[in-house]
Design a protein around this motif. Structure first.
Motif, PDB file in Angstrom:
ATOM      1  N   ALA A  77       0.890  -1.212  -0.125  1.00  0.00           N
ATOM      2  CA  ALA A  77       0.027  -0.091  -0.036  1.00  0.00           C
ATOM      3  C   ALA A  77       1.011   1.110   0.259  1.00  0.00           C
ATOM      4  N   LEU A  78       0.573   2.204  -0.819  1.00  0.00           N
ATOM      5  CA  LEU A  78       1.346   3.333  -0.905  1.00  0.00           C
ATOM      6  C   LEU A  78       0.772   4.407   0.440  1.00  0.00           C
ATOM      7  N   GLU A  79       1.393   4.914   1.002  1.00  0.00           N
ATOM      8  CA  GLU A  79       0.949   5.856   2.193  1.00  0.00           C
ATOM      9  C   GLU A  79       1.914   6.857   2.464  1.00  0.00           C
ATOM     10  N   VAL A  80       1.468   8.047   2.497  1.00  0.00           N
ATOM     11  CA  VAL A  80       2.081   9.176   3.254  1.00  0.00           C
ATOM     12  C   VAL A  80       3.110   8.605   4.401  1.00  0.00           C
ATOM     13  N   ASN A  81       2.327   7.975   5.326  1.00  0.00           N
ATOM     14  CA  ASN A  81       2.889   7.504   6.700  1.00  0.00           C
ATOM     15  C   ASN A  81       3.530   6.300   6.653  1.00  0.00           C
ATOM     16  N   LEU A 106       1.138  -2.830  -6.256  1.00  0.00           N
ATOM     17  CA  LEU A 106       1.319  -1.741  -5.622  1.00  0.00           C
ATOM     18  C   LEU A 106      -0.127  -0.956  -5.653  1.00  0.00           C
ATOM     19  N   LEU A 107      -0.695  -0.340  -4.315  1.00  0.00           N
ATOM     20  CA  LEU A 107      -2.034   0.232  -4.294  1.00  0.00           C
ATOM     21  C   LEU A 107      -1.994   1.610  -3.968  1.00  0.00           C
ATOM     22  N   VAL A 108      -2.569   2.300  -4.718  1.00  0.00           N
ATOM     23  CA  VAL A 108      -2.681   3.622  -4.627  1.00  0.00           C
ATOM     24  C   VAL A 108      -4.159   4.155  -4.511  1.00  0.00           C
ATOM     25  N   GLY A 110      -7.347   7.038  -3.790  1.00  0.00           N
ATOM     26  CA  GLY A 110      -7.843   8.144  -4.580  1.00  0.00           C
ATOM     27  C   GLY A 110      -7.662   9.466  -3.552  1.00  0.00           C
ATOM     28  N   PRO A 111      -8.325  10.471  -3.803  1.00  0.00           N
ATOM     29  CA  PRO A 111      -8.061  11.851  -2.954  1.00  0.00           C
ATOM     30  C   PRO A 111      -8.437  11.731  -1.640  1.00  0.00           C
ATOM     31  N   ASP A 112      -9.365  10.784  -1.099  1.00  0.00           N
ATOM     32  CA  ASP A 112      -9.606  10.565   0.298  1.00  0.00           C
ATOM     33  C   ASP A 112      -8.666   9.482   0.964  1.00  0.00           C
ATOM     34  N   GLY A 113      -7.731   9.069   0.059  1.00  0.00           N
ATOM     35  CA  GLY A 113      -6.578   7.897   0.610  1.00  0.00           C
ATOM     36  C   GLY A 113      -7.147   6.352   0.471  1.00  0.00           C
ATOM     37  N   LEU A 114      -6.300   5.484   1.126  1.00  0.00           N
ATOM     38  CA  LEU A 114      -6.568   4.223   1.234  1.00  0.00           C
ATOM     39  C   LEU A 114      -7.705   4.012   2.432  1.00  0.00           C
ATOM     40  N   CYS A 115      -8.302   2.672   2.168  1.00  0.00           N
ATOM     41  CA  CYS A 115      -9.236   2.440   3.526  1.00  0.00           C
ATOM     42  C   CYS A 115      -8.170   1.770   4.678  1.00  0.00           C
ATOM     43  N   ARG A 125       3.789  -1.062   3.684  1.00  0.00           N
ATOM     44  CA  ARG A 125       3.327   0.199   3.373  1.00  0.00           C
ATOM     45  C   ARG A 125       4.664   0.836   2.839  1.00  0.00           C
ATOM     46  N   TRP A 126       4.547   1.552   1.691  1.00  0.00           N
ATOM     47  CA  TRP A 126       5.806   2.394   1.379  1.00  0.00           C
ATOM     48  C   TRP A 126       5.363   3.897   1.236  1.00  0.00           C
ATOM     49  N   SER A 127       6.214   4.717   1.663  1.00  0.00           N
ATOM     50  CA  SER A 127       6.105   6.247   1.577  1.00  0.00           C
ATOM     51  C   SER A 127       7.096   6.755   0.564  1.00  0.00           C
ATOM     52  N   LEU A 128       6.560   7.531  -0.364  1.00  0.00           N
ATOM     53  CA  LEU A 128       7.535   8.162  -1.409  1.00  0.00           C
ATOM     54  C   LEU A 128       8.019   9.534  -1.134  1.00  0.00           C
ATOM     55  N   SER A 129       7.472  10.026   0.288  1.00  0.00           N
ATOM     56  CA  SER A 129       8.045  11.314   0.650  1.00  0.00           C
ATOM     57  C   SER A 129       7.214  11.677   1.804  1.00  0.00           C
ATOM     58  N   ASN A 130       7.447  12.546   2.614  1.00  0.00           N
ATOM     59  CA  ASN A 130       6.708  12.934   3.800  1.00  0.00           C
ATOM     60  C   ASN A 130       5.447  13.858   3.238  1.00  0.00           C
ATOM     61  N   LEU A 131       5.664  14.301   2.079  1.00  0.00           N
ATOM     62  CA  LEU A 131       4.619  15.012   1.376  1.00  0.00           C
ATOM     63  C   LEU A 131       3.382  14.241   0.893  1.00  0.00           C
ATOM     64  N   THR A 132       2.412  15.182   0.862  1.00  0.00           N
ATOM     65  CA  THR A 132       0.998  14.394   0.448  1.00  0.00           C
ATOM     66  C   THR A 132       1.124  14.850  -0.848  1.00  0.00           C
ATOM     67  N   LEU A 133       1.111  13.863  -1.865  1.00  0.00           N
ATOM     68  CA  LEU A 133       0.798  13.877  -3.288  1.00  0.00           C
ATOM     69  C   LEU A 133      -0.271  13.550  -3.699  1.00  0.00           C
ATOM     70  N   PRO A 134      -0.620  14.516  -4.707  1.00  0.00           N
ATOM     71  CA  PRO A 134      -1.947  14.085  -5.452  1.00  0.00           C
ATOM     72  C   PRO A 134      -1.889  12.797  -6.608  1.00  0.00           C
ATOM     73  N   HIS A 135      -3.154  11.941  -6.048  1.00  0.00           N
ATOM     74  CA  HIS A 135      -2.959  10.795  -6.625  1.00  0.00           C
ATOM     75  C   HIS A 135      -2.481  10.401  -8.187  1.00  0.00           C
ATOM     76  N   PRO A 136      -2.808  11.391  -8.847  1.00  0.00           N
ATOM     77  CA  PRO A 136      -2.423  11.391 -10.467  1.00  0.00           C
ATOM     78  C   PRO A 136      -0.965  11.377 -10.410  1.00  0.00           C
ATOM     79  N   LEU A 137      -0.290  12.249  -9.553  1.00  0.00           N
ATOM     80  CA  LEU A 137       1.177  12.465  -9.723  1.00  0.00           C
ATOM     81  C   LEU A 137       1.975  11.125  -9.120  1.00  0.00           C
ATOM     82  N   VAL A 138       1.099  10.520  -8.207  1.00  0.00           N
ATOM     83  CA  VAL A 138       1.764   9.350  -7.604  1.00  0.00           C
ATOM     84  C   VAL A 138       2.158   8.152  -8.589  1.00  0.00           C
ATOM     85  N   ARG A 139       1.127   8.051  -9.628  1.00  0.00           N
ATOM     86  CA  ARG A 139       1.490   7.052 -10.545  1.00  0.00           C
ATOM     87  C   ARG A 139       2.824   7.450 -11.483  1.00  0.00           C
TER      88      ARG A 139
END
Ligand SMILES: C[S@@+](CC[C@H](N)C(=O)[O-])C[C@H]1O[C@@H](n2cnc3c(N)ncnc32)[C@H](O)[C@@H]1O
Length: 160
Positions: A77-81, A106-108, A110-115, A125-139
């Motif tokens: 799961a891709l998660e900010v945290n 890899l699970l990404v 939507g705008p409200d995040g993953l359940c 659970r992997w984080s790409l950065s401490n920043l909350t990224l918009p889901h289109p950019l994450v792809r």
């Protein structure tokens, strides 16, 4: 080995599709990357919680089919945290999975995040950065990092 990006949302802006496609096409046949878009369930009158649960149901359904075809696939799961990964760590992970022929899903969200329950049920659970990224950019970012990770494994000069 197959990498599957299972992401909430369809009908992305052209720059997102072009960006993702650019890195997808660079991946080698033995580490191909597929994008599976899950349409956002129609937003009802419910709160964000009911929206992410509906998205989680759709993601789980698709995930079950993928895992049936590829038992033992690793789910992340891709998660900010989530756990912070650097490019070398991501590359090592890819190498380990490739060595044992394990697929990666890899699970990404939507705008409200993953359940949270879906995220907790993934292997990691992997984080790409401490920043909350918009889901289109994450792809796009993820596709580039997967490509970069592969170039590191093979000694390709792309990564410097
Ligand atoms: C706009 S974010 C969701 C924000 C939501 N408040 C949350 O905390 O998850 C959309 C999706 O993009 C992914 N995402 C966004 N930023 C990320 C980051 N820094 N690292 C990993 N994934 C990220 C996650 O999968 C998230 O569900």
């Amino acid at each position: 080995m197959h990498l599957v990006l299972l992401a909430i949302g369809t009908r992305m802006p052209a720059w997102v599709t072009e960006g993702f496609n650019e890195y997808q096409k660079r991946m080698p046949p033995d580490m191909r990357l597929t994008l599976e878009e899950i349409p956002m369930p129609k937003r009802g009158k419910g709160d964000a919680g009911s929206q992410i649960r509906a998205e989680a149901d759709a993601l789980r359904k698709r995930l079950e089919t993928i895992v049936k075809k590829s038992p033992g696939a690793k789910t992340v799961a891709l998660e900010v945290n989530g756990r912070a990964l650097d490019t070398h760590a991501l590359s090592r992970k890819l190498g380990e999975l490739k060595d044992v022929g394990q697929d990666l899903v890899l699970l990404v969200g939507g705008p409200d995040g993953l359940c949270p329950e879906l995220s907790a049920s993934a292997h990691e659970r992997w984080s790409l950065s401490n920043l909350t990224l918009p889901h289109p950019l994450v792809r796009v970012l993820l596709a580039e990092q997967l490509y970069r990770g592969w170039t590191l494994l093979t000694g390709h000069p792309y990564h410097r």
